[in-house]
Design an enzyme around this catalytic site. Sequence first.
Site, short mmCIF file in Angstrom:
data_model
loop_
_atom_site.label_atom_id
_atom_site.label_comp_id
_atom_site.label_asym_id
_atom_site.label_seq_id
_atom_site.Cartn_x
_atom_site.Cartn_y
_atom_site.Cartn_z
N SER A 75 1.00 -1.33 -0.01
CA SER A 75 -0.02 0.11 -0.01
C SER A 75 0.84 1.22 -0.10
O SER A 75 0.52 2.23 -0.71
CB SER A 75 -0.89 0.02 1.17
OG SER A 75 -0.28 -0.24 2.38
N TYR A 76 2.02 1.25 0.79
CA TYR A 76 2.96 2.74 0.69
C TYR A 76 3.53 2.66 -0.80
O TYR A 76 3.44 3.71 -1.11
CB TYR A 76 3.97 2.10 1.90
CG TYR A 76 4.93 3.33 1.97
CD1 TYR A 76 4.46 4.49 2.53
CD2 TYR A 76 6.21 3.09 1.64
CE1 TYR A 76 5.51 5.53 2.75
CE2 TYR A 76 7.21 4.15 1.35
CZ TYR A 76 6.73 5.50 2.03
OH TYR A 76 7.78 6.57 2.02
N GLY A 77 3.83 1.51 -1.01
CA GLY A 77 4.66 1.72 -2.41
C GLY A 77 3.74 2.04 -3.57
O GLY A 77 4.16 3.03 -4.27
N SER B 248 1.07 3.70 -3.31
CA SER B 248 0.70 5.27 -2.99
C SER B 248 1.88 6.17 -3.38
O SER B 248 1.33 7.40 -4.18
CB SER B 248 0.11 5.32 -1.56
OG SER B 248 1.54 5.34 -0.70
#
Lengths: 78, 254
Positions: B163-165, B167
């Site tokens: 999810s971080y990557g 985003s």
Amino acid sequence: MANIEKYNQAFIETLEVTEDKLATLKYHDVEAWDSVGHMTLMAALEDAFDIMMETEDIVDFSSYEKGKEILKKYGVDL
Amino acid sequence: MEWISERRPAEGERTMVISGCNRGIGRAIVEKFIGERYHVIACVREADDVFRGWLSELSQRENVGCAICQLDLSSEESISKAVKDIVSSKVKLDVLINNAGVVTKGLLQMTSIQSIKDTFQVNFFGHVQLTQGLIRMFIRQKGGVILNMCSVGGMDAYPAYVSYGCSKAAMIYFTKTMSQELAPYGVRVNGIAPSMTDTRMREQMGEEANEEILRRTAMKRVAEPSEVANLAYYLASSESSFITGQIVRIDGGM
């Protein structure tokens, strides 16, 4: 300056059109009213009337006449 | 929005807006820009007394104006209010730095869709909404610089950072697209992609991820927040006047 004069002035200066063409003017009718010109026009109108338009209204602003309806929502009577 | 200094930006002086600046990279960027005599509008979720005291001291030391603007990127309402506050302040903006972000960790199969949406709201949609609101000021004045805090995590794949990557990858595309759309108005848009930086986020990532990143890094150390701030200052300055649409990695050689 009256509101209608400020409104017309924004179109005339931003899109380089003459006043007699305004009543029927629509998005893309003149070369200057492309997407870049549109954002410049919106910024000029926001500046002239000290308002901030919602994105939906910027998208819906498809003609000189439609713009009058939209600005009414922001308390600008033309 | 609340000015915490008597000093206000005067004509010809420069002002920047930054989100997420009470610690880490954001804090270092504020220090750098104030040191270079920028006035600062600091957008934070919560401004405690320590933050206020720190900003007030910096503002007095360099004789620049500083304002605190409450901004919660997880709330569309809060973002709209922040935009209205900043626009109605009538301050001429020179630089917008979309810096705030959250790190979320979890393997794809153990990450809920809601968690991915929450990460995207803060790391991507919130910045998009804030930028949409503020770019009118740049368009009106026909100039300005937007810097987006991206990450090498949006370019290189790491397990458990879906999810971080994703985003951050969205921020990279946002940066490139925006640079094309805003170039006609004289607005430059660039992204900064740091690798591991010595911040609280580093602690949150855990020992294993830290070791893996150091193993991949030629310089065998993490970045200092001040190094990222120096890059931000360069990209905001006229020294980089022909650079737009770029994502600049600051990664010690990965």
